[in-house]
Write a protein that holds these residues in place. Structure first.
Motif, PDB file in Angstrom:
ATOM      1  N   THR A  22       0.869  -1.177   0.000  1.00 30.52           N
ATOM      2  CA  THR A  22       0.000   0.000   0.000  1.00 30.52           C
ATOM      3  C   THR A  22       0.908   1.229   0.000  1.00 30.52           C
ATOM      4  O   THR A  22       1.922   1.272   0.704  1.00 30.52           O
ATOM      5  CB  THR A  22      -0.902   0.018   1.237  1.00 30.52           C
ATOM      6  N   ASN A  56      -4.172   0.746  -2.733  1.00 30.66           N
ATOM      7  CA  ASN A  56      -3.772  -0.585  -2.322  1.00 30.66           C
ATOM      8  C   ASN A  56      -2.834  -1.205  -3.370  1.00 30.66           C
ATOM      9  O   ASN A  56      -2.542  -0.601  -4.403  1.00 30.66           O
ATOM     10  CB  ASN A  56      -4.988  -1.472  -2.057  1.00 30.66           C
ATOM     11  N   ARG A  98       1.896  -4.023   4.042  1.00 33.76           N
ATOM     12  CA  ARG A  98       0.506  -4.447   4.236  1.00 33.76           C
ATOM     13  C   ARG A  98      -0.334  -3.900   3.090  1.00 33.76           C
ATOM     14  O   ARG A  98      -1.017  -2.877   3.203  1.00 33.76           O
ATOM     15  CB  ARG A  98      -0.007  -3.961   5.588  1.00 33.76           C
ATOM     16  N   VAL A 147      -4.551  -2.994   2.920  1.00 34.63           N
ATOM     17  CA  VAL A 147      -5.248  -2.073   3.813  1.00 34.63           C
ATOM     18  C   VAL A 147      -4.887  -0.635   3.460  1.00 34.63           C
ATOM     19  O   VAL A 147      -3.719  -0.334   3.221  1.00 34.63           O
ATOM     20  CB  VAL A 147      -4.855  -2.354   5.283  1.00 34.63           C
ATOM     21  N   MET A 189      -4.565   3.025   4.899  1.00 36.07           N
ATOM     22  CA  MET A 189      -4.443   3.654   6.200  1.00 36.07           C
ATOM     23  C   MET A 189      -4.140   5.129   6.048  1.00 36.07           C
ATOM     24  O   MET A 189      -3.471   5.531   5.088  1.00 36.07           O
ATOM     25  CB  MET A 189      -3.344   2.965   7.012  1.00 36.07           C
ATOM     26  N   SER A 231       1.483   4.389  10.328  1.00 34.85           N
ATOM     27  CA  SER A 231       1.168   3.081   9.747  1.00 34.85           C
ATOM     28  C   SER A 231       2.106   2.702   8.607  1.00 34.85           C
ATOM     29  O   SER A 231       2.049   1.579   8.118  1.00 34.85           O
ATOM     30  CB  SER A 231      -0.268   3.072   9.230  1.00 34.85           C
TER      31      SER A 231
END
Length: 125
Positions: A33, A52, A101, A104, A106, A111
């Motif tokens: 991401t 993403n 990640r 997801v 964020m 993050s």
């Protein structure tokens, strides 16, 4: 380790457009991401947009929705931020950031694991 390099910033008049690019060094970028943030003097780093790993899902801050668009080209290990109808309040240093990640989206800076050095965008009135 992922290295991110932003480019495309500059000086533009209000109402104009710029396209920022974020190029990554690692193949794992295509499963990550990626987000754009911005920061102006005296202010906290602000979320702008995120995408993403596949590019199938995006998220944009309300302040830029309808004007900015995030997109990616995994074959080129690059994420873009197309900025249209720029306003003086868009003036800031723009940073791209990534996290492994990839599923997801964020909005919190904490993050993200990897950051670029930033590129200055200045919008004159």
């Amino acid at each position: 380790q992922v290295q991110l390099v932003e480019s495309g910033g500059g000086l533009v008049q209000a109402g104009g457009s710029l396209r920022l690019s974020c190029a990554a060094s690692a193949r794992t970028f295509s499963s990550s991401t990626v987000a754009w943030f911005r920061q102006s003097p005296g202010k906290e780093r602000e979320f702008v947009a995120a995408i993403n790993w596949s590019g199938g899902r995006t998220s944009h801050a309300d302040s830029v929705k309808g004007r900015f668009t995030i997109a990616r080209d995994n074959a080129k290990n690059t994420v873009y931020l197309q900025m249209n109808s720029l306003k003086p309040e868009d003036t800031a240093v723009y940073y791209c950031a990534s996290t492994p990640r990839g599923g997801v989206l964020m909005r919190a800076p904490g993050s993200y694991d990897y950051w670029g050095q930033g590129t200055q965008v200045t919008v004159s009135s």
